[in-house]
Design a protein around this motif. Structure first.
Motif, PDB file in Angstrom:
ATOM      1  N   GLU A  68      23.818  -1.663  72.529  1.00  0.00           N
ATOM      2  CA  GLU A  68      22.476  -2.062  72.736  1.00  0.00           C
ATOM      3  C   GLU A  68      22.823  -2.651  70.920  1.00  0.00           C
ATOM      4  OE1 GLU A  68      20.601   1.679  73.120  1.00  0.00           O
ATOM      5  OE2 GLU A  68      20.684   1.707  74.921  1.00  0.00           O
ATOM      6  N   THR A  69      22.334  -2.724  70.608  1.00  0.00           N
ATOM      7  CA  THR A  69      22.453  -3.156  69.139  1.00  0.00           C
ATOM      8  C   THR A  69      23.005  -4.523  69.307  1.00  0.00           C
ATOM      9  OG1 THR A  69      22.213  -0.908  67.748  1.00  0.00           O
ATOM     10  CG2 THR A  69      22.778  -3.054  66.307  1.00  0.00           C
ATOM     11  N   VAL A  70      24.018  -4.715  69.496  1.00  0.00           N
ATOM     12  CA  VAL A  70      24.770  -6.132  69.272  1.00  0.00           C
ATOM     13  C   VAL A  70      24.149  -6.895  70.443  1.00  0.00           C
ATOM     14  CG1 VAL A  70      26.826  -7.708  70.348  1.00  0.00           C
ATOM     15  CG2 VAL A  70      27.251  -5.270  68.504  1.00  0.00           C
ATOM     16  N   GLN A  71      23.353  -6.540  71.812  1.00  0.00           N
ATOM     17  CA  GLN A  71      22.739  -7.363  72.986  1.00  0.00           C
ATOM     18  C   GLN A  71      21.416  -7.376  71.842  1.00  0.00           C
ATOM     19  OE1 GLN A  71      23.072  -8.268  75.736  1.00  0.00           O
ATOM     20  NE2 GLN A  71      21.220  -9.456  75.803  1.00  0.00           N
ATOM     21  N   LYS A  72      20.879  -7.061  71.304  1.00  0.00           N
ATOM     22  CA  LYS A  72      19.187  -7.686  70.372  1.00  0.00           C
ATOM     23  C   LYS A  72      19.471  -7.850  69.848  1.00  0.00           C
ATOM     24  CE  LYS A  72      15.309  -4.909  69.402  1.00  0.00           C
ATOM     25  NZ  LYS A  72      14.968  -3.299  69.182  1.00  0.00           N
ATOM     26  N   HIS A  73      20.478  -8.114  68.960  1.00  0.00           N
ATOM     27  CA  HIS A  73      20.319  -8.476  67.362  1.00  0.00           C
ATOM     28  C   HIS A  73      21.269  -9.475  67.266  1.00  0.00           C
ATOM     29  CE1 HIS A  73      17.067  -5.832  66.074  1.00  0.00           C
ATOM     30  NE2 HIS A  73      17.923  -4.676  66.426  1.00  0.00           N
ATOM     31  N   CYS A  74      22.223  -9.454  68.296  1.00  0.00           N
ATOM     32  CA  CYS A  74      22.915 -10.606  68.194  1.00  0.00           C
ATOM     33  C   CYS A  74      23.037 -12.157  68.557  1.00  0.00           C
ATOM     34  CB  CYS A  74      24.710 -10.812  68.024  1.00  0.00           C
ATOM     35  SG  CYS A  74      25.088  -8.934  66.858  1.00  0.00           S
ATOM     36  N   ALA A  75      23.395 -13.323  68.058  1.00  0.00           N
ATOM     37  CA  ALA A  75      23.454 -14.752  69.332  1.00  0.00           C
ATOM     38  C   ALA A  75      24.891 -15.754  68.615  1.00  0.00           C
ATOM     39  CB  ALA A  75      22.134 -15.160  68.559  1.00  0.00           C
ATOM     40  N   LYS A  76      24.752 -15.995  69.600  1.00  0.00           N
ATOM     41  CA  LYS A  76      26.228 -17.772  69.119  1.00  0.00           C
ATOM     42  C   LYS A  76      25.786 -18.028  67.755  1.00  0.00           C
ATOM     43  CE  LYS A  76      27.582 -21.268  71.246  1.00  0.00           C
ATOM     44  NZ  LYS A  76      27.592 -22.701  71.847  1.00  0.00           N
ATOM     45  N   GLY A  77      27.076 -17.955  67.220  1.00  0.00           N
ATOM     46  CA  GLY A  77      26.370 -18.669  66.048  1.00  0.00           C
ATOM     47  C   GLY A  77      26.510 -17.784  64.898  1.00  0.00           C
ATOM     48  N   MET A  78      25.828 -16.605  64.887  1.00  0.00           N
ATOM     49  CA  MET A  78      25.938 -15.929  64.294  1.00  0.00           C
ATOM     50  C   MET A  78      27.826 -15.449  62.974  1.00  0.00           C
ATOM     51  SD  MET A  78      23.418 -13.140  64.857  1.00  0.00           S
ATOM     52  CE  MET A  78      24.042 -11.243  63.943  1.00  0.00           C
ATOM     53  N   LYS A  79      27.867 -14.859  61.729  1.00  0.00           N
ATOM     54  CA  LYS A  79      28.712 -14.438  61.310  1.00  0.00           C
ATOM     55  C   LYS A  79      28.446 -12.906  61.524  1.00  0.00           C
ATOM     56  CE  LYS A  79      29.154 -18.632  58.750  1.00  0.00           C
ATOM     57  NZ  LYS A  79      30.407 -19.598  59.565  1.00  0.00           N
ATOM     58  N   VAL A  80      29.687 -12.610  62.095  1.00  0.00           N
ATOM     59  CA  VAL A  80      29.751 -10.752  62.083  1.00  0.00           C
ATOM     60  C   VAL A  80      31.095 -10.596  61.457  1.00  0.00           C
ATOM     61  CG1 VAL A  80      28.139 -10.158  63.069  1.00  0.00           C
ATOM     62  CG2 VAL A  80      30.799 -10.520  63.993  1.00  0.00           C
ATOM     63  N   ALA A  81      31.433  -9.185  60.923  1.00  0.00           N
ATOM     64  CA  ALA A  81      32.812  -8.598  60.542  1.00  0.00           C
ATOM     65  C   ALA A  81      32.852  -7.903  61.678  1.00  0.00           C
ATOM     66  CB  ALA A  81      32.727  -7.990  59.041  1.00  0.00           C
ATOM     67  N   VAL A  82      33.702  -7.477  62.534  1.00  0.00           N
ATOM     68  CA  VAL A  82      33.781  -6.693  63.666  1.00  0.00           C
ATOM     69  C   VAL A  82      35.051  -5.521  62.805  1.00  0.00           C
ATOM     70  CG1 VAL A  82      34.969  -6.174  65.728  1.00  0.00           C
ATOM     71  CG2 VAL A  82      33.904  -8.022  64.870  1.00  0.00           C
ATOM     72  N   ARG A  83      34.798  -4.031  63.340  1.00  0.00           N
ATOM     73  CA  ARG A  83      35.959  -3.132  63.180  1.00  0.00           C
ATOM     74  C   ARG A  83      36.223  -1.820  64.630  1.00  0.00           C
ATOM     75  NH1 ARG A  83      33.230  -0.089  58.910  1.00  0.00           N
ATOM     76  NH2 ARG A  83      31.132  -0.670  59.518  1.00  0.00           N
ATOM     77  N   GLY A  84      37.598  -1.737  64.379  1.00  0.00           N
ATOM     78  CA  GLY A  84      37.628  -1.038  65.670  1.00  0.00           C
ATOM     79  C   GLY A  84      39.045  -0.946  65.939  1.00  0.00           C
ATOM     80  N   ARG A  85      39.726  -1.744  67.243  1.00  0.00           N
ATOM     81  CA  ARG A  85      41.086  -1.380  67.860  1.00  0.00           C
ATOM     82  C   ARG A  85      41.260  -2.186  68.516  1.00  0.00           C
ATOM     83  NH1 ARG A  85      41.384   1.658  72.759  1.00  0.00           N
ATOM     84  NH2 ARG A  85      39.492   2.861  73.232  1.00  0.00           N
ATOM     85  N   ILE A  86      42.491  -2.474  68.835  1.00  0.00           N
ATOM     86  CA  ILE A  86      43.207  -3.655  69.980  1.00  0.00           C
ATOM     87  C   ILE A  86      43.518  -2.377  71.216  1.00  0.00           C
ATOM     88  CG2 ILE A  86      44.834  -4.808  70.421  1.00  0.00           C
ATOM     89  CD1 ILE A  86      45.597  -5.486  67.920  1.00  0.00           C
ATOM     90  N   HIS A  87      42.737  -3.295  72.506  1.00  0.00           N
ATOM     91  CA  HIS A  87      43.468  -2.464  73.565  1.00  0.00           C
ATOM     92  C   HIS A  87      43.955  -3.413  74.094  1.00  0.00           C
ATOM     93  CE1 HIS A  87      42.543   0.085  76.862  1.00  0.00           C
ATOM     94  NE2 HIS A  87      41.868  -0.599  77.920  1.00  0.00           N
ATOM     95  N   TYR A  88      45.052  -3.360  74.948  1.00  0.00           N
ATOM     96  CA  TYR A  88      45.801  -4.126  75.758  1.00  0.00           C
ATOM     97  C   TYR A  88      45.777  -3.640  77.709  1.00  0.00           C
ATOM     98  CZ  TYR A  88      48.430  -5.188  71.719  1.00  0.00           C
ATOM     99  OH  TYR A  88      48.229  -6.072  70.626  1.00  0.00           O
ATOM    100  N   THR A  89      44.678  -4.373  78.259  1.00  0.00           N
ATOM    101  CA  THR A  89      45.495  -3.870  79.637  1.00  0.00           C
ATOM    102  C   THR A  89      46.446  -4.869  80.296  1.00  0.00           C
ATOM    103  OG1 THR A  89      42.752  -3.788  79.491  1.00  0.00           O
ATOM    104  CG2 THR A  89      43.568  -4.248  81.364  1.00  0.00           C
ATOM    105  N   ARG A  90      47.082  -3.707  81.591  1.00  0.00           N
ATOM    106  CA  ARG A  90      47.449  -4.593  82.836  1.00  0.00           C
ATOM    107  C   ARG A  90      47.947  -4.458  84.388  1.00  0.00           C
ATOM    108  NH1 ARG A  90      54.339  -1.819  82.381  1.00  0.00           N
ATOM    109  NH2 ARG A  90      52.340  -0.458  82.714  1.00  0.00           N
TER     110      ARG A  90
END
Length: 132
Positions: A68-90
């Motif tokens: 919800e926060t990303v949808q409300k406050h983020c837009a193309k062109g913004m500079k952001v830092a993302v912390r998370g994990r890699i998820h692989y799908t097969r």
């Protein structure tokens, strides 16, 4: 061992949110990261003397409150830092070919710079000049 990813870059598209039948909110966007281009172990410089860049694109997925926060406050062109994990799908496609994909499941997003806006509050194409 822990699966931790930290990426800093520019959002490449306006984030898109969907709701699952179970009520989970999911927001997806693409993130561009860049690094200096190298050839024969040396950094490549263009005719203008500036370092050339290699850009990589990452699929980012956020859930529920962060979605919800990303949808409300983020837009193309913004500079952001993302912390998370890699998820692989097969999966196996309709032609019975085994396919693979990866994405980053975000735990936190930090805003590094807002997109520039015109006098009416609309986003312009240029972004703040913060190098990564």
């Amino acid at each position: 061992m822990t699966n931790i990813v930290f990426l800093a870059g520019n959002i490449g598209n306006d984030p898109e949110m969907v709701n699952t039948r179970g009520g989970t909110k999911i927001t997806d966007f693409r993130l561009a990261t860049s690094r200096p281009k190298r050839a024969d172990g040396k950094v490549v410089k263009g005719e203008n003397g500036y370092t050339e860049q290699d850009t990589e694109w990452h699929r980012i997925k956020c859930f529920n409150g962060l979605a919800e926060t990303v949808q409300k406050h983020c837009a193309k062109g913004m500079k952001v830092a993302v912390r998370g994990r890699i998820h692989y799908t097969r999966w196996t496609d309709d032609d019975d070919i085994e396919r693979f994909s990866s994405e980053i499941i975000a735990d936190a997003i930090d805003f590094l710079a807002w997109p520039k806006r015109d006098g009416a509050g609309n986003q312009t194409e240029d972004t703040d000049d913060i190098p990564f």
